[in-house]
Design an enzyme around this catalytic site. Structure first.
Site, PDB file in Angstrom:
ATOM      1  N   ASN A  15       0.837  -1.211   0.000  1.00 40.17           N
ATOM      2  CA  ASN A  15       0.000   0.000   0.000  1.00 40.17           C
ATOM      3  C   ASN A  15       0.869   1.258   0.000  1.00 40.17           C
ATOM      4  O   ASN A  15       0.703   2.144   0.832  1.00 40.17           O
ATOM      5  CB  ASN A  15      -0.954  -0.021   1.201  1.00 40.17           C
ATOM      6  CG  ASN A  15      -2.056   1.024   1.074  1.00 40.17           C
ATOM      7  OD1 ASN A  15      -2.275   1.584   0.011  1.00 40.17           O
ATOM      8  ND2 ASN A  15      -2.752   1.282   2.171  1.00 40.17           N
ATOM      9  N   ASP A  24      -2.001  -9.907  -4.422  1.00 37.38           N
ATOM     10  CA  ASP A  24      -3.312  -9.459  -3.967  1.00 37.38           C
ATOM     11  C   ASP A  24      -4.330  -9.763  -5.062  1.00 37.38           C
ATOM     12  O   ASP A  24      -4.421  -9.063  -6.057  1.00 37.38           O
ATOM     13  CB  ASP A  24      -3.243  -7.958  -3.676  1.00 37.38           C
ATOM     14  CG  ASP A  24      -4.571  -7.384  -3.217  1.00 37.38           C
ATOM     15  OD1 ASP A  24      -5.546  -8.156  -3.094  1.00 37.38           O
ATOM     16  OD2 ASP A  24      -4.640  -6.157  -2.998  1.00 37.38           O
TER      17      ASP A  24
END
Length: 255
Positions: free
Chosen positions: A9, A149
């Protein structure tokens, strides 16, 4: 051989939170990074050339501070490819394909369907083309490891509140059905191979207050392997204690 994947992130934010300390402490042989949110020219030498590692970066060209994947590897791959032949995904910096002597390692950041579901069709297209590409590698006789992810929880066991999220992107029937197809075609979810019934194992938590502390999470990060690698699996782990992102690292250990 220890392989890791981590949606950080934002690699620059993760660096401030100890990412490089983690890398040197864990010493993974290969680590796939997702959601770097950066271009190489924005990064310092410590991130680009950490001691003992080659690094490869695939950044989004559609806009800055968005998406992006990276690969750190102790051994230089035989070849490295950015994307897998579709410009609409390549421009979003979603995939790095690295070929080693005995397998192809793919780090991927699958699209998010969006709160309004507007990106679900794009996500499903990426998923379909991605699986076709992995299958084409297998047809060439190559072993495949893909990680990252996937932005989808597979079964009810893979998120804390399944009933409330059936209509939420990341747990919608068509998204989950794609993982069913992946498994039907022989790929193995390495974590569930070793922990088939273990509950409360999540890799992402909302930033809303208390979600991580109370383990109200989702398992949306995976290591999938082609079936020929099954007998090499020694360990598969979710490192929920590692902070620095709203996701935690996951790992796969092979003989």
């Amino acid at each position: 051989m220890r392989l890791f994947a981590w949606n950080v992130n934002g690699i620059r934010a993760a660096q401030k939170k100890g990412f490089l300390d983690w890398l040197q402490r864990e010493q993974p042989d290969i680590v796939g990074i997702q959601e770097t949110k950066a271009h190489p020219e924005q990064l310092d030498d410590e991130l680009l050339n950490p001691e003992g590692y080659y690094s490869y970066w695939h950044s989004a060209t559609v806009k800055k501070g968005y998406s992006g994947v990276a690969l750190y590897s102790k051994v230089a791959p035989k070849s490295v490819q950015m994307g897998f032949g579709f410009e609409e995904y390549t421009q979003e910096g979603r995939t790095i394909v690295a070929e080693y002597d005995d397998f192809v390692f793919i780090t991927a950041y699958f699209p998010n369907g969006g709160r309004d579901h507007s990106r679900v069709p794009y996500k499903m297209k990426y998923k379909a083309h991605f699986l076709q590409y992995c299958n084409s590698l297998r047809k060439e006789g190559k072993s495949v490891i893909f990680c990252g992810d996937v932005n989808t929880a597979h079964q009810e066991i893979d998120l804390a509140r399944p009933k409330q999220n059936v209509k939420t992107t990341g747990f919608m029937p068509e998204e989950r059905a794609w993982i069913d197809t992946v498994v039907d075609e022989g790929y193995i979810d390495s974590f569930r191979l070793l922990h088939p019934d273990e509950e409360g194992c999540y890799s992402w938590w909302s930033n809303r207050s208390g979600a991580r502390e109370n383990n109200i999470g989702w398992r949306i990060d995976y290591f999938f392997i082609s079936p020929d690698l099954k007998d090499r699996v020694v360990d598969a782990h979710i490192h929920a204690d590692v902070l620095g992102s709203d996701h935690c690292p996951i790992s796969l250990t092979l003989k």
